[in-house]
Design a protein around this motif. Structure first.
Motif, PDB file in Angstrom:
ATOM      1  N   GLY C 220       0.787  -1.230   0.000  1.00  0.00           N
ATOM      2  CA  GLY C 220       0.000   0.000   0.000  1.00  0.00           C
ATOM      3  C   GLY C 220       0.819   1.281   0.000  1.00  0.00           C
ATOM      4  O   GLY C 220       0.268   2.371   0.126  1.00  0.00           O
ATOM      5  N   ILE C 221       2.142   1.171  -0.169  1.00  0.00           N
ATOM      6  CA  ILE C 221       2.999   2.368  -0.137  1.00  0.00           C
ATOM      7  C   ILE C 221       3.369   2.776  -1.561  1.00  0.00           C
ATOM      8  O   ILE C 221       3.812   1.950  -2.358  1.00  0.00           O
ATOM      9  CB  ILE C 221       4.283   2.090   0.681  1.00  0.00           C
ATOM     10  N   GLY C 222       3.243   4.048  -1.863  1.00  0.00           N
ATOM     11  CA  GLY C 222       3.569   4.556  -3.205  1.00  0.00           C
ATOM     12  C   GLY C 222       2.375   5.300  -3.783  1.00  0.00           C
ATOM     13  O   GLY C 222       1.239   4.990  -3.452  1.00  0.00           O
ATOM     14  N   GLU C 223       2.662   6.291  -4.623  1.00  0.00           N
ATOM     15  CA  GLU C 223       1.577   7.051  -5.248  1.00  0.00           C
ATOM     16  C   GLU C 223       1.419   6.547  -6.675  1.00  0.00           C
ATOM     17  O   GLU C 223       2.381   6.335  -7.384  1.00  0.00           O
ATOM     18  CB  GLU C 223       1.894   8.540  -5.221  1.00  0.00           C
ATOM     19  N   PRO C 224       0.195   6.388  -7.147  1.00  0.00           N
ATOM     20  CA  PRO C 224      -0.017   5.533  -8.312  1.00  0.00           C
ATOM     21  C   PRO C 224       0.233   6.090  -9.702  1.00  0.00           C
ATOM     22  O   PRO C 224       0.388   5.308 -10.612  1.00  0.00           O
ATOM     23  CB  PRO C 224      -1.489   5.135  -8.178  1.00  0.00           C
ATOM     24  N   VAL C 225       0.295   7.365  -9.920  1.00  0.00           N
ATOM     25  CA  VAL C 225       0.410   7.808 -11.302  1.00  0.00           C
ATOM     26  C   VAL C 225       1.839   8.270 -11.635  1.00  0.00           C
ATOM     27  O   VAL C 225       2.677   7.477 -12.039  1.00  0.00           O
ATOM     28  CB  VAL C 225      -0.675   8.847 -11.668  1.00  0.00           C
ATOM     29  N   PHE C 226       2.145   9.525 -11.404  1.00  0.00           N
ATOM     30  CA  PHE C 226       3.478   9.999 -11.789  1.00  0.00           C
ATOM     31  C   PHE C 226       4.532   9.652 -10.745  1.00  0.00           C
ATOM     32  O   PHE C 226       5.705   9.526 -11.056  1.00  0.00           O
ATOM     33  CB  PHE C 226       3.456  11.512 -12.040  1.00  0.00           C
ATOM     34  N   ASP C 227       4.113   9.535  -9.500  1.00  0.00           N
ATOM     35  CA  ASP C 227       5.084   9.270  -8.435  1.00  0.00           C
ATOM     36  C   ASP C 227       5.032   7.813  -7.993  1.00  0.00           C
ATOM     37  O   ASP C 227       5.080   7.501  -6.801  1.00  0.00           O
ATOM     38  CB  ASP C 227       4.819  10.212  -7.250  1.00  0.00           C
ATOM     39  N   LYS C 228       4.953   6.923  -8.964  1.00  0.00           N
ATOM     40  CA  LYS C 228       4.999   5.504  -8.648  1.00  0.00           C
ATOM     41  C   LYS C 228       6.250   5.226  -7.799  1.00  0.00           C
ATOM     42  O   LYS C 228       7.290   5.849  -8.000  1.00  0.00           O
ATOM     43  CB  LYS C 228       5.040   4.683  -9.938  1.00  0.00           C
ATOM     44  N   LEU C 229       6.116   4.277  -6.892  1.00  0.00           N
ATOM     45  CA  LEU C 229       7.222   4.023  -5.967  1.00  0.00           C
ATOM     46  C   LEU C 229       8.513   3.719  -6.728  1.00  0.00           C
ATOM     47  O   LEU C 229       9.584   4.228  -6.377  1.00  0.00           O
ATOM     48  CB  LEU C 229       6.859   2.868  -5.029  1.00  0.00           C
ATOM     49  N   HIS C 230       8.417   2.922  -7.772  1.00  0.00           N
ATOM     50  CA  HIS C 230       9.649   2.575  -8.498  1.00  0.00           C
ATOM     51  C   HIS C 230      10.114   3.716  -9.398  1.00  0.00           C
ATOM     52  O   HIS C 230      11.287   3.779  -9.752  1.00  0.00           O
ATOM     53  CB  HIS C 230       9.469   1.281  -9.295  1.00  0.00           C
ATOM     54  N   ALA C 231       9.201   4.632  -9.750  1.00  0.00           N
ATOM     55  CA  ALA C 231       9.626   5.808 -10.518  1.00  0.00           C
ATOM     56  C   ALA C 231      10.461   6.722  -9.618  1.00  0.00           C
ATOM     57  O   ALA C 231      11.495   7.254 -10.031  1.00  0.00           O
ATOM     58  CB  ALA C 231       8.419   6.554 -11.076  1.00  0.00           C
ATOM     59  N   ASP C 232      10.014   6.863  -8.381  1.00  0.00           N
ATOM     60  CA  ASP C 232      10.783   7.683  -7.445  1.00  0.00           C
ATOM     61  C   ASP C 232      12.100   7.010  -7.067  1.00  0.00           C
ATOM     62  O   ASP C 232      13.125   7.682  -6.899  1.00  0.00           O
ATOM     63  CB  ASP C 232       9.940   7.984  -6.199  1.00  0.00           C
ATOM     64  N   LEU C 233      12.067   5.680  -6.921  1.00  0.00           N
ATOM     65  CA  LEU C 233      13.319   4.957  -6.661  1.00  0.00           C
ATOM     66  C   LEU C 233      14.272   5.112  -7.849  1.00  0.00           C
ATOM     67  O   LEU C 233      15.467   5.337  -7.673  1.00  0.00           O
ATOM     68  CB  LEU C 233      13.036   3.469  -6.426  1.00  0.00           C
ATOM     69  N   GLY C 234      13.720   5.005  -9.043  1.00  0.00           N
ATOM     70  CA  GLY C 234      14.552   5.140 -10.231  1.00  0.00           C
ATOM     71  C   GLY C 234      15.199   6.510 -10.299  1.00  0.00           C
ATOM     72  O   GLY C 234      16.402   6.640 -10.532  1.00  0.00           O
ATOM     73  N   LYS C 235      14.410   7.542 -10.044  1.00  0.00           N
ATOM     74  CA  LYS C 235      14.966   8.895 -10.049  1.00  0.00           C
ATOM     75  C   LYS C 235      16.047   9.031  -8.985  1.00  0.00           C
ATOM     76  O   LYS C 235      17.097   9.631  -9.227  1.00  0.00           O
ATOM     77  CB  LYS C 235      13.862   9.917  -9.801  1.00  0.00           C
ATOM     78  N   ALA C 236      15.766   8.490  -7.811  1.00  0.00           N
ATOM     79  CA  ALA C 236      16.748   8.562  -6.718  1.00  0.00           C
ATOM     80  C   ALA C 236      18.077   7.965  -7.155  1.00  0.00           C
ATOM     81  O   ALA C 236      19.144   8.539  -6.916  1.00  0.00           O
ATOM     82  CB  ALA C 236      16.209   7.826  -5.489  1.00  0.00           C
ATOM     83  N   MET C 237      18.013   6.828  -7.807  1.00  0.00           N
ATOM     84  CA  MET C 237      19.252   6.145  -8.205  1.00  0.00           C
ATOM     85  C   MET C 237      19.944   6.872  -9.343  1.00  0.00           C
ATOM     86  O   MET C 237      21.148   7.057  -9.346  1.00  0.00           O
ATOM     87  CB  MET C 237      18.933   4.709  -8.630  1.00  0.00           C
TER      88      MET C 237
END
Lengths: 359, 359, 359, 359
Positions: C220-237
């Motif tokens: 249940g963690i993560g925002e579903p459209v532009f801030d998908k959890l893996h999108a934010d992880l990807g940006k972080a990396m």
């Protein structure tokens, strides 16, 4: 960045020119699973609309909001709420008289300086029509706050030089709505109606002061440095068309008191710390202290008047301008739901921000 | 989100408790290649510091700012400017008298309700000491604005019930700084000094009004809906400790005028549209119109007084509290550089936002 | 806006050039009342520092972090955490050989194009030294996540052409740290050490792949459209110096499978829905599903090599460049704590964002 | 905060569930005075729509976008652009088969865990239908970029195990569009069509890789630390439904090279510094270097397949699920305009951010 969004978690973004096909908006960050009364939202919109009495403009805007997303069977989904209000009054009127003329104290000149282009029809984006979208979001925020017993009620405190003597310590919404000018005192209402009728006859306009009270907000809401609760409330109010001032609690009058006269001493009441007085207006260090939040909002007199005024054209020639059409001589009564809406959005947003600080 | 940042493009983020090892901040988004006078920044900090005269507290904070990044040989690099001001006055004083007591009209109670924990020493994060960081960023913003001929000058308009009669239409910084209370009128200055000395003797405190003028700002600056230039200015001011009100242009007095008295007619002057009057305070529809921006900021009387007050303890017992130590009976003169700083940051940020809208 | 902040609620802002007086940062939005182990933060910093073995550069940076605010007696106050790491290695070296030369595959040229000015000493702001600040914030985030039983562990998966065959399904931090190159397999470690020693001798450099696993994160963690959890992880990396690729779950290999081979079927386990396989890498529709989150990060070979290379000068003349001084032939092992840090910040931020959605 | 906005200056916010009355969005921060070709925007939408060939789903969504604001006579006003796409396919189908069943590798389960409520019709907000709004904004961004000679062109690089051998160094949009699968090589196209027809027959699905090239971008665009240009591009891509990986320049293959093989040496060409090779993919230190930006995006095979799969119900019972209706066996060709759109938005936003840094 371009300033069409408000809020950090409960975020309203609006669009729309006064005479385009529609205005509308998106509310992002509305919590999921909340029951909304859509009829109630429409009623709030109706409170804002022109033509409610012979004191206000006779244009018959019937602003009907439709929701496209984010709500299913009356329950919020947690997804963005998209909504739209068609512009009924968009017939191709003749705007040639203002196309190249900068109306005094309107935003025509500054929009041109900023964008190099503008929609001249009805003021375009600078029209107060945009505030209808705020009322939609505000009506939703008010409903959500109500589930926690928090109320947001505003009224007209002053119109022109007429001001109510004793403001009720706690406003009653029925009392406010019973007044043709949303002033909770019948006698003052009569005087206000009188001056409005008078300036209408003169082709002139009036401003006024809206007073707002938030009751039921628990202590501990607000961010303490730059986003103090009253700083965000102030910004919310100052972003409303025609607003020139904001004060919370004792405000500008409070500066005349000494600290010993102004400080709100704490006492225990029903097992909770409470203050004997409330000069603070419910906020200490930018954070709610559990007392009533109350504040005032100053509206300048409407810029549109039917008297001849000196002005300049787009190509830098001096000329004269006199307004036509139907316009409110005093918009302050209609501003009441707008003030409430912006207050409700700000308060709800601050409450959600507090949630984000818990772990 | 937690409210310790201000600005959208020129962004100041601050940290620091009053009696920790240091306060400091980061300025992100400062344009590159700008020559800064670091001594001038220190001078602005000195304007804010306590102990400038016998009217203010005698604590000898010598706030020395050091810069760690973002500036090379006096030129900005475009990278974040990190700076730090050590807390000299952090000796382990005895705070046991306030540890469990909520000082009236301070933020002790609300911080506890919000965070469940707080640094009791000297008010911690709620102390106005934090505003020193704003002055650092504001001093930089002022220097950058000056390269475009834009000035930001504030003064004291009122202290307690003493108010200047005729405010200069254009403030002169030398005149302001020549006054012990930063009031541009010598006679009013004398009266203000007198009342401050009086309340000091009484162990009481005073508030006041700071007036600020921004000159030289071109037309077209500001975002038109939620981030109106005066809405952002208002928020900036209301975020300063002890501020309870903000008004721009005609403000609360303007509501008493009719539209025909309030509207600012346009005329041509030196080939540019200009307004005959400036009731608007330099902003139309949230966008600068090229006239002077002027506004007022209301400061409540300082909460710290040397009189016994009723209050409650952390564990909900009624008690009494009387302040000790050295505190300003009136902080309003020291607030002048803070008001200027927040105004300069807001104006510069708005100008950079306009750049982002060009393509 | 200028890109020196990361996160929406738990926000890290950093400053500092490689050879200025200090680097540092502010963490805003850290929840209040959390016990932090400051020694543990220093240990994480030590994991990142150069000179840990003869495989890495011999510069003896001893990065000591000091905290100036936001923490009292080891407990977070909810106020911003300001920290600083002095730059020890800032002696006035001779940078004349690179002052006007654009080092190939470094950011010298692009910084000049962006800012028109840059700090040439040690790469200035573009140096990976900046990531030390990320490790400070990441170490705090890791401690907070640990209070909920959430772990973030990374390891080296590949260096140059050497890749581990069987990655442990669940990494063991002791096993990783026991390896000179932070590869959980001793045999692969030996091969990696060998190739690193070899390229070091050649004056050349190597890249590699870091693999990271997040265990214990609830669904249940993560925002579903532009801030998908893996999108934010990807940006972080991808924001870490030298990173050129990111993949989650099956990643680039997964595209070769059919849906029937790739889909993760649900089964019940211990009363909870769980997936039989985990091709998704723990995220469905941008929201965590309660399974392990795992991903890979590709680091290009270090740009600094001791071989002569063709390049151009600031004034557009062709020239040659050969690096001097001591530099890592392979930074990938040191990148492990940086990857973990950025992952921990991203995950914690997403969890706090979820809180903000509850009412 | 809830993740339905993308961009910092040119900001797209979207709303809409798959089977609500409409989806739509607001573009805020679009520069004023730009001529838009609205037909061209519709054409881009048509490139995304299902039913373009017998390779894709036969649902006949005719996505017609209408604009409600921000554009007058084809010129942008600088005010927010509100747009809407009605959902034609919203007839009350029978969703009882999926109402309580979590489809494997879909977002049903995670939405329920996050929100506690969801619109089960057609995937609701988690449907890729939302990406239509991205294409509207992307089409506008592409037109604006084109005024500066910047092109954004994507193609299909791989489907399942079929991959193009030699990617054109510079894609030709006609060549791409001539292919039924948007692969610039006719022979590979045939093979791709073949495998798609095959898995369609099997009731299975395929993933693939989209490759994208940005040409004409000047050097100096991108923010250097957390918002590196390729970090923002990576996030943009990873936010698209079904994406599991992103790589720029040499990407994951590049880690196998030595520094001396990977570094891009500078030479002078036509009076400008340029690189002999472009392993970097056009970005150094997060800032564009004037070379082509190129990157790959990995799409997992579509989760919807017509084979029986094991799964669980909302009330934690094991069950089986088999999809019905018409769905694409491979969405990768339709993803091409979505990748281009997100790239265009990201690039334009970065360019506007650079403007905001100038003074």
């Amino acid at each position: 960045m371009a300033g069409n969004s408000f809020g950090k978690i409960f975020v309203l973004t609006t669009y729309g020119e006064s005479h385009g096909t529609a205005i509308g908006g998106i509310i992002d960050g509305c919590p999921a699973g909340i029951q909304l009364d859509l009829e109630e939202i429409q009623k709030e919109l109706d409170r804002r609309k022109p033509g409610q009495s012979n004191l206000t403009t006779q244009r018959k805007e019937s602003d009907r909001v439709t929701f496209h997303s984010g709500i299913l069977d009356g329950l919020t989904l947690g997804t963005p709420i998209g909504f739209l209000i068609p512009n009924k009054d968009q017939r191709s009127k003749d705007y040639s008289n203002i196309e190249n003329v900068y109306r005094p104290s309107h935003a025509d000149y500054t929009y041109d300086k900023k964008y190099g282009i503008r929609d001249v029809r009805g003021g375009g984006r600078s029209s107060a029509r945009e505030t209808a979208c705020r009322v939609v979001a505000g009506a939703i925020a008010k409903q959500i706050l109500a589930t926690r017993g928090i109320s947001v009620i505003a009224c007209v405190r002053a119109i022109g030089q007429i001001e109510i003597n004793d403001l009720p310590v706690k406003l009653d919404v029925e009392q406010v709505e019973a007044s043709a000018v949303r002033c909770p005192d019948p006698e003052t209402t009569n005087k206000m109606v009188e001056v409005i009728m008078q300036v209408k006859k003169e082709g002139d306009s009036l401003g006024g002061v809206v007073h707002c009270q938030v009751d039921g907000l628990p202590a501990g809401i607000g961010e303490p440095v730059f986003d103090k609760l009253h700083a965000d409330l102030g910004k919310a109010m100052l972003s409303i068309n025609a607003v020139k001032g904001f004060q919370i609690g004792s405000g500008f009058e409070g500066v005349k008191l000494k600290g010993s006269e102004h400080n709100d001493e704490f006492v225990m009441e029903d097992g909770e710390p409470t203050t004997k007085t409330n000069k603070a207006g419910g906020v200490l260090g930018g954070i709610s202290n559990g007392e009533q939040i109350y504040f005032d909002v100053a509206f300048k007199p409407t810029a549109t008047i039917y008297k001849k005024q000196q002005t300049v054209t787009k190509d830098n020639k001096e000329t004269e301008f006199q307004a036509e059409g139907r316009h409110d001589p005093c918009v302050v009564p209609r501003a009441v739901p707008i003030v409430e809406s912006m207050a409700a959005i700000t308060i709800l947003d601050a409450m959600l921000r507090k949630e984000s600080n818990q772990f």
